[in-house]
Write an enzyme that holds these catalytic residues in place. Structure first.
Site, PDB file in Angstrom:
ATOM      1  N   SER A 111     -14.595  33.190 -12.249  1.00 29.55           N
ATOM      2  CA  SER A 111     -15.304  34.329 -12.945  1.00 29.55           C
ATOM      3  C   SER A 111     -15.476  35.548 -11.944  1.00 29.55           C
ATOM      4  CB  SER A 111     -16.514  33.658 -13.454  1.00 29.55           C
ATOM      5  OG  SER A 111     -16.966  34.916 -14.248  1.00 29.55           O
ATOM      6  N   HIS A 112     -16.623  35.877 -11.725  1.00 31.24           N
ATOM      7  CA  HIS A 112     -16.805  37.191 -11.082  1.00 31.24           C
ATOM      8  C   HIS A 112     -17.010  36.942  -9.482  1.00 31.24           C
ATOM      9  CE1 HIS A 112     -20.459  35.023 -12.340  1.00 31.24           C
ATOM     10  NE2 HIS A 112     -20.869  35.513 -11.292  1.00 31.24           N
ATOM     11  N   LYS A 124     -12.223  24.706 -15.423  1.00 31.89           N
ATOM     12  CA  LYS A 124     -13.075  24.184 -16.220  1.00 31.89           C
ATOM     13  C   LYS A 124     -12.257  23.641 -17.379  1.00 31.89           C
ATOM     14  CE  LYS A 124     -14.773  28.189 -18.853  1.00 31.89           C
ATOM     15  NZ  LYS A 124     -15.509  28.963 -19.661  1.00 31.89           N
ATOM     16  N   ASP A 275     -14.770  41.619 -15.901  1.00 26.46           N
ATOM     17  CA  ASP A 275     -14.676  40.761 -14.584  1.00 26.46           C
ATOM     18  C   ASP A 275     -13.534  40.031 -14.154  1.00 26.46           C
ATOM     19  OD1 ASP A 275     -15.141  38.874 -16.549  1.00 26.46           O
ATOM     20  OD2 ASP A 275     -16.235  37.342 -15.213  1.00 26.46           O
ATOM     21  N   ASP A 277     -12.090  37.188 -14.944  1.00 27.40           N
ATOM     22  CA  ASP A 277     -11.542  36.381 -15.836  1.00 27.40           C
ATOM     23  C   ASP A 277     -11.553  37.032 -17.004  1.00 27.40           C
ATOM     24  OD1 ASP A 277     -14.200  35.502 -15.891  1.00 27.40           O
ATOM     25  OD2 ASP A 277     -13.715  33.794 -16.889  1.00 27.40           O
ATOM     26  N   ASP A 279     -14.106  37.895 -19.228  1.00 26.84           N
ATOM     27  CA  ASP A 279     -15.096  37.549 -20.278  1.00 26.84           C
ATOM     28  C   ASP A 279     -16.387  38.219 -20.368  1.00 26.84           C
ATOM     29  OD1 ASP A 279     -16.073  36.344 -18.017  1.00 26.84           O
ATOM     30  OD2 ASP A 279     -16.226  34.095 -19.046  1.00 26.84           O
ATOM     31  N   ARG A 280     -16.698  39.059 -19.249  1.00 28.28           N
ATOM     32  CA  ARG A 280     -17.824  39.850 -19.079  1.00 28.28           C
ATOM     33  C   ARG A 280     -17.434  41.305 -19.406  1.00 28.28           C
ATOM     34  NH1 ARG A 280     -21.931  37.881 -14.552  1.00 28.28           N
ATOM     35  NH2 ARG A 280     -21.762  35.515 -14.947  1.00 28.28           N
ATOM     36  N   GLU A 361     -25.443  36.902 -23.852  1.00 31.91           N
ATOM     37  CA  GLU A 361     -26.131  36.651 -22.699  1.00 31.91           C
ATOM     38  C   GLU A 361     -26.620  37.952 -21.800  1.00 31.91           C
ATOM     39  OE1 GLU A 361     -25.717  32.638 -20.558  1.00 31.91           O
ATOM     40  OE2 GLU A 361     -23.599  33.217 -20.664  1.00 31.91           O
ATOM     41  N   GLU A 362     -27.739  37.898 -21.219  1.00 34.93           N
ATOM     42  CA  GLU A 362     -28.026  38.894 -20.487  1.00 34.93           C
ATOM     43  C   GLU A 362     -27.058  39.515 -19.193  1.00 34.93           C
ATOM     44  OE1 GLU A 362     -29.031  38.385 -17.169  1.00 34.93           O
ATOM     45  OE2 GLU A 362     -28.480  36.133 -17.571  1.00 34.93           O
ATOM     46  N   SER A 363     -26.138  38.387 -18.733  1.00 38.96           N
ATOM     47  CA  SER A 363     -25.463  38.371 -17.838  1.00 38.96           C
ATOM     48  C   SER A 363     -24.021  39.121 -18.115  1.00 38.96           C
ATOM     49  CB  SER A 363     -25.212  36.966 -17.211  1.00 38.96           C
ATOM     50  OG  SER A 363     -24.554  35.955 -18.160  1.00 38.96           O
ATOM     51  N   LYS A 374     -17.100  34.176 -24.102  1.00 40.15           N
ATOM     52  CA  LYS A 374     -17.508  35.523 -24.147  1.00 40.15           C
ATOM     53  C   LYS A 374     -16.442  36.331 -24.092  1.00 40.15           C
ATOM     54  CE  LYS A 374     -19.470  35.310 -19.734  1.00 40.15           C
ATOM     55  NZ  LYS A 374     -20.381  33.770 -19.302  1.00 40.15           N
ATOM     56  N   ARG A 494     -32.801  33.518  -9.594  1.00 38.34           N
ATOM     57  CA  ARG A 494     -32.718  34.397 -10.584  1.00 38.34           C
ATOM     58  C   ARG A 494     -34.162  34.853 -11.335  1.00 38.34           C
ATOM     59  NH1 ARG A 494     -27.374  35.475 -10.648  1.00 38.34           N
ATOM     60  NH2 ARG A 494     -26.013  33.901 -11.023  1.00 38.34           N
TER      61      ARG A 494
HETATM   62  C1  G1P Z   1     -23.964  32.773 -14.739  1.00 40.22           C
HETATM   63  C2  G1P Z   1     -24.900  33.634 -15.784  1.00 40.22           C
HETATM   64  C3  G1P Z   1     -24.598  32.994 -17.115  1.00 40.22           C
HETATM   65  C4  G1P Z   1     -22.962  32.771 -17.363  1.00 40.22           C
HETATM   66  C5  G1P Z   1     -22.431  32.230 -16.321  1.00 40.22           C
HETATM   67  C6  G1P Z   1     -20.939  31.966 -16.354  1.00 40.22           C
HETATM   68  O1  G1P Z   1     -24.660  31.605 -14.541  1.00 40.22           O
HETATM   69  O2  G1P Z   1     -26.174  33.862 -15.610  1.00 40.22           O
HETATM   70  O3  G1P Z   1     -25.350  33.808 -18.050  1.00 40.22           O
HETATM   71  O4  G1P Z   1     -23.124  32.009 -18.399  1.00 40.22           O
HETATM   72  O5  G1P Z   1     -22.910  32.875 -15.125  1.00 40.22           O
HETATM   73  O6  G1P Z   1     -20.616  33.493 -16.570  1.00 40.22           O
HETATM   74  P1  G1P Z   1     -26.000  31.332 -13.386  1.00 40.22           P
HETATM   75  O7  G1P Z   1     -25.334  31.722 -12.252  1.00 40.22           O
HETATM   76  O8  G1P Z   1     -27.246  32.042 -13.685  1.00 40.22           O
HETATM   77  O9  G1P Z   1     -26.149  29.760 -13.589  1.00 40.22           O
HETATM   78 ZN    ZN Z   2     -16.280  35.747 -16.158  1.00 42.74          ZN
END
Ligand code: G1P
Ligand code: ZN
Length: 541
Positions: A111-112, A124, A275, A277, A279-280, A361-363, A374, A494
């Site tokens: 991801s990011h 995954k 990001d 991949d 999705d954000r 999600e807030e993220s 997402k 967090r």
């Molecule tokens: C984080 C984000 C969560 C998101 C996940 C995957 O996970 O908080 O909302 O679904 O990345 O992108 P965390 O590192 O908090 O477990």
């Molecule tokens: Zn991602």
């Protein structure tokens, strides 16, 4: 076909979103193979079926794709659909699984998280609905990974993934597809492309930062080629294995270039980013940052302006730490609201059952029932569609939203790479204290409720516990503590902070001012400095 003896690894428990480790861990002989074989060993009925495969193009993507292709063939998949050069964004994988009625898919991404030889890698499994494996499947894969002793792989040359079309890997067909085409067509079916084109024609200024990651080709094709945005609208569009040595996380720290641009008084009308991949999403109007929680609420209130959502929403869902802004919209619309643990996998069953149309999600994650992940580019198109139809600026839309529903001031404070023991001790100590907190008066008001969030999924009857400690105050303010499940170094604490101001209150405060007292209470109550040695978070979003 070879059957190779192997010994299990003890760290293949998937976190919030698959298994994420340093690249060097994934380079250890058998590490990737063990996980992939554990996945296949937990699935039944895939002989002759289709698997979708792709990744975000980070370092090690190319080698891992070849290994998985040979393992999928050795295990009996009939067809593997793979993105050209091994590239597919996460939402594009989800879409291809659904469009082709595939058995499932494998996504390679962290991801990011940063890429490159010293960066992170991840994997995954997504199921037939196109979404992340459910808790039950995830747990079975982990159990299997602890006892696995052989894996199956073909002895074959690498497949040429540079050219589109079909090739054979013994009895398995490998179909190399354009990563963008099917996804772009899906977007065209959901949004009013002619209204968005007219918006661009009218001189509306737009910038999208692909952060040298997977969305570059998607953004070029959709925003520039199909919607006619000027070429300079898409920045950092060339994907690289190291993400240009950056950190492809569209937050205010790592997407600073576009953030600074958005904050200028003569800046673009809409700035956005995605990001690693894809999705954000990050959404910033001219001098107006839109928090992901607010974005979810605004989209809920306006989605009917986009053709794909004209008939309204069946319901909405948010992760527990996401602000309650969308709750107010769902209440006003008279549609159900669901609160789930952090992680997209928890939305899947609700989407499949038709209980919800929209979730977030807030993220920086927002999405809908069009796929089961997402979706960054989708969120940007949704905003463009809303802006085109309403003919207002982002800041006008935000002001109007708060005047209608009130404002949920919101921030997340991350304490990254803290000592794992200290972080666990902090959570344990707070957990022990939960019973004595209700009734306590603090400078941020009185605590009325304290608990540890758990979620019962009535569709698959799974119970997921220990999903965050939450303190709720008399005015609805919340402080939530949880440990990240996606980090690869130490632990990340967090702390989520939220305060509601009604339509009669002061809707124009700086978020940091509005939350100042809650922040200080959050530090004291949990003893953050004592347990982690930190006085300040590493990232505030
Ligand atoms: C984080 C984000 C969560 C998101 C996940 C995957 O996970 O908080 O909302 O679904 O990345 O992108 P965390 O590192 O908090 O477990
Ligand atoms: Zn991602």
């Amino acid at each position: 076909m070879l059957t190779i003896s192997t010994t299990p690894f003890d760290d293949q428990k998937p976190g919030t979103s698959g298994v994420r480790k340093k690249v060097t861990r994934f380079q250890e002989p058998g590490y990737l193979e063990n996980f992939v074989q554990s996945v296949f060993d937990c699935l039944t009925g895939f002989k002759g079926e289709t698997l979708v495969l792709g990744g975000d193009g980070r370092f090690h993507n190319d080698l891992a794709i070849q290994t998985i292709l040979k393992m999928a063939a050795a295990n009996g998949f009939g067809r593997v659909i793979v993105g050209q050069d091994g590239i597919l964004s996460t939402p594009a994988v989800s879409n291809l699984i659904r469009q082709h009625g595939a058995f499932g898919g494998i996504i390679l991404s962290a991801s990011h998280n940063p890429g490159g030889p010293d960066g992170d890698f991840g994997i995954k499994y997504n199921g037939a609905n196109g979404g992340p494996a459910t808790e039950t499947v995830t747990e079975a894969i982990f159990v299997r990974s602890k006892v696995i002793d052989t894996y199956k792989i073909l002895e074959a040359d690498d497949v040429d993934l540079g050219n589109l079309g079909l090739t054979n890997l013994e009895a398995t067909k490998v179909e190399v597809v354009d990563p963008v085409e099917a996804y772009a067509t899906l977007m065209e079916s959901l949004f009013d492309f002619s209204a968005i084109s007219q918006l661009f024609d009218s001189g509306f200024e737009f910038r999208f930062d692909a952060m040298h990651a997977v969305t570059g080709p998607y953004a070029r094709k959709i925003f520039i080629e199909r919607l006619g945005a000027p070429a300079e609208s898409v920045m950092n569009a060339q994907p690289s294995t190291t993400f240009g040595n950056g950190h492809p996380d569209p937050n205010l720290v790592h997407a600073k270039e576009i953030y600074d641009m958005a904050m200028r008084s003569d800046g673009p009308d809409l700035c956005a980013a995605s990001d690693g991949d894809g999705d954000r999403n990050l959404i910033i109007g001219k001098q107006c940052f839109v928090s992901p929680s607010d974005s979810l609420a605004v989209i809920a209130a306006n989605a009917h302006l986009a053709p794909g959502y004209r008939s309204g929403l069946s319901g909405v869902a948010r992760s527990m730490p996401t602000s309650c802004a969308v709750d107010r919209v769902s209440e006003a619309m008279g549609i159900p609201l669901f609160e789930t643990p952090t992680g997209w996998k928890f939305f899947g069953n609700l989407l499949d059952a038709g209980d919800i149309t929209l979730c977030g999600e807030e993220s920086a994650g927002t999405g809908s029932n069009h796929v089961r992940e997402k979706d960054g580019v989708w969120a940007v198109l949704m905003w463009l569609n809303i802006l085109a139809v309403r003919g207002q600026s982002v800041s006008e839309i935000m002001r109007d939203h708060w005047e209608t529903y009130g404002r949920n001031y919101y921030a997340r404070h991350d304490f990254e790479e803290v000592d794992g023991q200290g972080a666990n001790d902090l959570i344990a100590a707070l957990r022990n204290k939960l019973g004595e907190l209700p009734g306590r008066k603090t400078k941020a008001g009185q605590i009325v409720h304290a608990d540890e969030f758990s979620y019962y999924d009535s569709i698959d009857e799974s119970l997921t516990e220990r999903q965050g400690l939450r303190l709720i105050f008399e005015d609805g303010s919340r402080i939530i503590y949880r440990l990240s499940g996606t980090g690869t170094v130490g632990a990340t604490l967090r702390v989520y902070l939220e305060r509601y101001e009604s339509t009669e209150g002061n809707l124009e405060q700086l978020t940091s001012d509005a939350l100042a007292e809650l922040v200080s209470v959050s530090r004291e109550l949990a003893g953050i400095e004592r347990f982690t040695g930190r006085t300040q978070p590493t990232v505030i979003t």
